[in-house]
Design a protein around this motif. Structure first.
Motif, PDB file in Angstrom:
ATOM      1  N   LYS A   1      89.397  49.107  28.062  1.00 21.83           N
ATOM      2  CA  LYS A   1      89.768  50.425  27.565  1.00 21.83           C
ATOM      3  C   LYS A   1      90.247  51.350  28.676  1.00 21.83           C
ATOM      4  CE  LYS A   1      86.540  49.990  23.703  1.00 21.83           C
ATOM      5  NZ  LYS A   1      85.251  50.438  23.120  1.00 21.83           N
ATOM      6  N   CYS A   2      89.525  51.360  29.804  1.00 25.59           N
ATOM      7  CA  CYS A   2      89.855  52.316  30.865  1.00 25.59           C
ATOM      8  C   CYS A   2      91.108  51.924  31.643  1.00 25.59           C
ATOM      9  CB  CYS A   2      88.689  52.460  31.839  1.00 25.59           C
ATOM     10  SG  CYS A   2      87.255  53.329  31.158  1.00 25.59           S
ATOM     11  N   THR A   3      91.348  50.632  31.779  1.00 27.21           N
ATOM     12  CA  THR A   3      92.505  50.234  32.577  1.00 27.21           C
ATOM     13  C   THR A   3      93.814  50.350  31.822  1.00 27.21           C
ATOM     14  OG1 THR A   3      92.125  47.912  31.996  1.00 27.21           O
ATOM     15  CG2 THR A   3      91.223  48.670  34.091  1.00 27.21           C
ATOM     16  N   ASN A   4      93.775  50.717  30.559  1.00 24.25           N
ATOM     17  CA  ASN A   4      95.016  50.882  29.810  1.00 24.25           C
ATOM     18  C   ASN A   4      95.180  52.338  29.377  1.00 24.25           C
ATOM     19  OD1 ASN A   4      96.983  50.834  27.477  1.00 24.25           O
ATOM     20  ND2 ASN A   4      97.108  48.734  28.245  1.00 24.25           N
ATOM     21  N   LYS A   5      96.158  52.992  29.966  1.00 20.85           N
ATOM     22  CA  LYS A   5      96.356  54.425  29.730  1.00 20.85           C
ATOM     23  C   LYS A   5      96.876  54.723  28.327  1.00 20.85           C
ATOM     24  CE  LYS A   5      96.894  55.621  34.598  1.00 20.85           C
ATOM     25  NZ  LYS A   5      96.201  54.406  35.059  1.00 20.85           N
ATOM     26  N   VAL A   6      97.468  53.741  27.675  1.00 18.21           N
ATOM     27  CA  VAL A   6      97.889  53.929  26.286  1.00 18.21           C
ATOM     28  C   VAL A   6      96.665  54.120  25.406  1.00 18.21           C
ATOM     29  CG1 VAL A   6      98.990  52.822  24.303  1.00 18.21           C
ATOM     30  CG2 VAL A   6     100.059  52.690  26.552  1.00 18.21           C
ATOM     31  N   TYR A   7      95.670  53.263  25.601  1.00 20.06           N
ATOM     32  CA  TYR A   7      94.428  53.382  24.836  1.00 20.06           C
ATOM     33  C   TYR A   7      93.780  54.742  25.088  1.00 20.06           C
ATOM     34  CZ  TYR A   7      89.733  52.356  23.121  1.00 20.06           C
ATOM     35  OH  TYR A   7      88.550  52.392  22.442  1.00 20.06           O
ATOM     36  N   LEU A   8      93.687  55.135  26.366  1.00 19.10           N
ATOM     37  CA  LEU A   8      93.040  56.404  26.702  1.00 19.10           C
ATOM     38  C   LEU A   8      93.773  57.583  26.067  1.00 19.10           C
ATOM     39  CD1 LEU A   8      92.186  55.802  30.462  1.00 19.10           C
ATOM     40  CD2 LEU A   8      90.562  56.043  28.594  1.00 19.10           C
ATOM     41  N   ALA A   9      95.098  57.552  26.151  1.00 18.66           N
ATOM     42  CA  ALA A   9      95.871  58.650  25.566  1.00 18.66           C
ATOM     43  C   ALA A   9      95.620  58.767  24.070  1.00 18.66           C
ATOM     44  CB  ALA A   9      97.363  58.440  25.840  1.00 18.66           C
ATOM     45  N   GLU A  10      95.533  57.626  23.405  1.00 17.69           N
ATOM     46  CA  GLU A  10      95.332  57.626  21.951  1.00 17.69           C
ATOM     47  C   GLU A  10      93.956  58.157  21.568  1.00 17.69           C
ATOM     48  OE1 GLU A  10      96.947  56.313  18.034  1.00 17.69           O
ATOM     49  OE2 GLU A  10      97.821  56.727  19.992  1.00 17.69           O
ATOM     50  N   ILE A  11      92.897  57.667  22.250  1.00 18.69           N
ATOM     51  CA  ILE A  11      91.559  58.114  21.838  1.00 18.69           C
ATOM     52  C   ILE A  11      91.305  59.566  22.220  1.00 18.69           C
ATOM     53  CG2 ILE A  11      90.519  55.815  21.839  1.00 18.69           C
ATOM     54  CD1 ILE A  11      89.187  56.521  24.509  1.00 18.69           C
ATOM     55  N   LEU A  12      91.875  60.022  23.338  1.00 18.48           N
ATOM     56  CA  LEU A  12      91.723  61.433  23.711  1.00 18.48           C
ATOM     57  C   LEU A  12      92.421  62.322  22.694  1.00 18.48           C
ATOM     58  CD1 LEU A  12      92.279  61.224  27.585  1.00 18.48           C
ATOM     59  CD2 LEU A  12      90.121  61.681  26.416  1.00 18.48           C
ATOM     60  N   ASP A  13      93.597  61.895  22.243  1.00 20.15           N
ATOM     61  CA  ASP A  13      94.345  62.672  21.252  1.00 20.15           C
ATOM     62  C   ASP A  13      93.588  62.730  19.928  1.00 20.15           C
ATOM     63  OD1 ASP A  13      96.819  64.007  20.314  1.00 20.15           O
ATOM     64  OD2 ASP A  13      96.980  62.239  19.048  1.00 20.15           O
ATOM     65  N   ILE A  14      93.062  61.589  19.492  1.00 24.87           N
ATOM     66  CA  ILE A  14      92.324  61.554  18.223  1.00 24.87           C
ATOM     67  C   ILE A  14      91.082  62.426  18.290  1.00 24.87           C
ATOM     68  CG2 ILE A  14      90.967  60.041  16.709  1.00 24.87           C
ATOM     69  CD1 ILE A  14      93.002  57.828  17.385  1.00 24.87           C
ATOM     70  N   ALA A  15      90.394  62.422  19.450  1.00 23.41           N
ATOM     71  CA  ALA A  15      89.164  63.202  19.611  1.00 23.41           C
ATOM     72  C   ALA A  15      89.435  64.662  19.967  1.00 23.41           C
ATOM     73  CB  ALA A  15      88.287  62.563  20.688  1.00 23.41           C
ATOM     74  N   LYS A  16      90.727  65.004  20.107  1.00 22.67           N
ATOM     75  CA  LYS A  16      91.139  66.376  20.446  1.00 22.67           C
ATOM     76  C   LYS A  16      90.536  66.834  21.783  1.00 22.67           C
ATOM     77  CE  LYS A  16      91.807  67.742  15.597  1.00 22.67           C
ATOM     78  NZ  LYS A  16      93.069  67.018  15.586  1.00 22.67           N
ATOM     79  N   ILE A  17      90.464  65.921  22.730  1.00 17.16           N
ATOM     80  CA  ILE A  17      90.041  66.253  24.087  1.00 17.16           C
ATOM     81  C   ILE A  17      91.300  66.567  24.888  1.00 17.16           C
ATOM     82  CG2 ILE A  17      88.994  65.345  26.207  1.00 17.16           C
ATOM     83  CD1 ILE A  17      87.113  63.724  24.448  1.00 17.16           C
ATOM     84  N   PRO A  18      91.366  67.735  25.550  1.00  7.03           N
ATOM     85  CA  PRO A  18      92.608  68.149  26.209  1.00  7.03           C
ATOM     86  C   PRO A  18      93.067  67.155  27.274  1.00  7.03           C
ATOM     87  CG  PRO A  18      91.026  69.965  26.096  1.00  7.03           C
ATOM     88  CD  PRO A  18      90.291  68.734  25.683  1.00  7.03           C
TER      89      PRO A  18
END
Length: 485
Positions: free
Chosen positions: A278-295
């Motif tokens: 999860k952490c080594t892929n920035k696509v995954y991180l961008a998606e979950i941060l967006d869904i969780a509404k974390i800036p």
């Protein structure tokens, strides 16, 4: 529960099952509104699961969206790991010998469709292999040398299924997609020794030599036998109690294979394979941060069909990132349309998806260390001299490759920085993470979450001292002890 089948050729899958939607991988990846849907299971029937292919990203983003993919990314990686295949072969030895005892040849290939083979005598073996690897269409190869051994297993595409099997496959598919529960294998076994994986040749390891010595000293005081291991010790993992990875991790790298093998053997692992994925892929991180509404900085997941909109969406300069880049490598700031076109072309040749973000200049980034969902330390990492990043790998002056640092007591860190770090890491798991955060115009933005954060003597331990190492070692101990209850 809504069910979505993602397949490269939707028109070939003629199913009429209520509540089941069949779409292409391009539609699943591009339709952002799908990320808002809850209680969804995604069946990934793509032709290709290679790393950073469309099939890989379908499962990765399904996990990010909370969509419960089959197969998940861990299953996909397992299909490429010889050591996992060997473990499975050992575990299913009795069943293999019984199922294949009547075969006279020295080799046998088993086609598995949704956990079935068209010959019922191989159904139980097919079911167990499917339960472990989860891919809908599998082909397993067995060889006989005194006894049957699983030599390899791989996913196959719909187009590789023989025409004479298709009638059976559609029957199995109908039953499979109407099920309410799906089996998953669990392997749990724990011991009490600690192996620390490191690479003596790594130029910028996540822990310096003094920190490694500290870990050993503190671990021994807590009753651990500690051994430093390298990639050559892969086959010895089962001898140890737990695995602590102290070299830079990557999915297509032996560090991930070590983590996955250790987890399969029942060891307690930091970094665990899920966090690495999860952490080594920035696509995954961008998606979950967006869904969780974390800036996070304004972000676009770029693919071949939306690349022309980047300038309009983000303006210039902007930042382009390969999904699995680490330590600022594979991260480029582009200032002109020509640079944007050139760099984006190179990156899209390497990966189906690329991250583009607005450029937020700051003097430093916060790095917040988090363990077990609690803040461990806080540092300011300042930009390298004359550069826009913490690391400037192009600088010929080795003294100026990294910027300065300042370790900060937690009570002097803005509360919103600490809160944001906890929220971001909670989306990943309860392991050991480092969250990079920028402050700009009174707001905080998550830049990335690292599964393998720096823990250097003289930097991250300036406030806690030996307690920093003690907390991590006690996490290992607590997890091992809890496994016995």
């Amino acid at each position: 529960m809504k069910k979505i089948i993602v397949t490269t050729h939707p028109h070939l899958l003629k199913l009429n099952i209520q509540g089941v939607q069949v779409i292409s991988p391009k539609n699943y990846l591009a339709q952002s509104e799908l990320s808002k849907e809850k209680n969804v299971r995604v069946f990934n029937l793509c032709n290709d699961y290679r790393y950073q292919s469309k099939g890989y990203y379908v499962s990765l983003l399904a996990e990010a969206r909370g969509h419960n993919p089959i197969p998940n990314v861990k299953n996909i990686q397992d299909l490429k790991a010889p050591a996992i295949v060997k473990i499975v072969s050992d575990e299913l030895d009795e069943l293999m010998q019984k199922s294949l005892r009547k075969i006279k040849s020295k080799e046998f290939t088993l086609s598995i469709y949704f956990g079935h083979n068209i010959s019922r005598q191989y159904d139980k073996l097919s079911h167990e292999l499917h339960k472990l690897f989860q891919a809908p269409f599998l082909r397993a190869k067995f060889v006989f040398n005194k006894k049957w051994v699983l030599q390899g297993i791989k996913p196959i595409s719909f187009s590789e299924i023989p025409e004479g099997h298709l009638e059976y496959v559609m029957e199995y598919a109908g039953s499979y997609f109407q099920k309410k529960r799906y089996d998953q294998a669990k392997v749990v076994r724990y011991t009490y020794d600690l192996a620390i994986l490191m690479n003596p040749e790594e130029k910028s390891p996540p822990s310096n030599k003094k920190a490694i010595t500290k870990f050993i000293d503190v671990a021994e005081k807590n009753g651990f036998y500690v051994e430093l291991i390298t990639k050559e010790d892969y086959d010895r993992l089962a001898e140890f109690d737990a695995l602590f990875i102290r070299e830079t991790t990557s999915v297509n790298h032996y560090t991930y294979r070590f983590a996955r093998r250790a987890q399969s053997e029942g060891l307690v692992v930091l970094d665990d394979p899920d966090s690495i994925l999860k952490c080594t892929n920035k696509v995954y991180l961008a998606e979950i941060l967006d869904i969780a509404k974390i800036p996070q900085p304004k972000t676009v997941i770029v693919h071949s069909e939306n690349k022309a909109s980047i300038k309009k969406e983000l303006g210039l300069p902007c930042v382009l990132k390969l999904p699995d880049s680490a330590f600022s490598l594979g991260v480029k700031k582009v200032k002109t349309e020509e640079e944007l076109k050139e760099q984006l072309g190179k990156m899209l040749n390497a990966s189906e998806l690329v991250i583009a973000q607005e450029y937020l200049p700051t003097d430093f980034d916060w790095r917040i260390g988090v363990l077990d969902k609690q803040v461990l330390y806080a540092c300011k990492y300042f930009m390298a001299k004359g550069h826009w990043q913490i690391y400037n790998w192009d600088n010929e002056n080795k003294d100026d490759v990294e910027g300065m640092f300042e370790t900060v007591p937690l009570d002097q860190v803005p509360a919103k920085v600490l809160e944001t770090a906890i929220k971001a890491t909670s989306l990943i798991g309860n392991g050991l993470y480092g969250v990079d955060i920028k402050e700009s115009n009174g707001k905080v933005y998550v830049i990335e979450v690292n599964d393998n954060p720096n823990l250097d003597a003289g930097i991250e331990d300036q406030i806690l001292g030996d307690e920093l190492y003690g907390r991590i070692i006690k996490t290992f101990k607590n997890r091992i002890e809890q496994s016995h209850y």
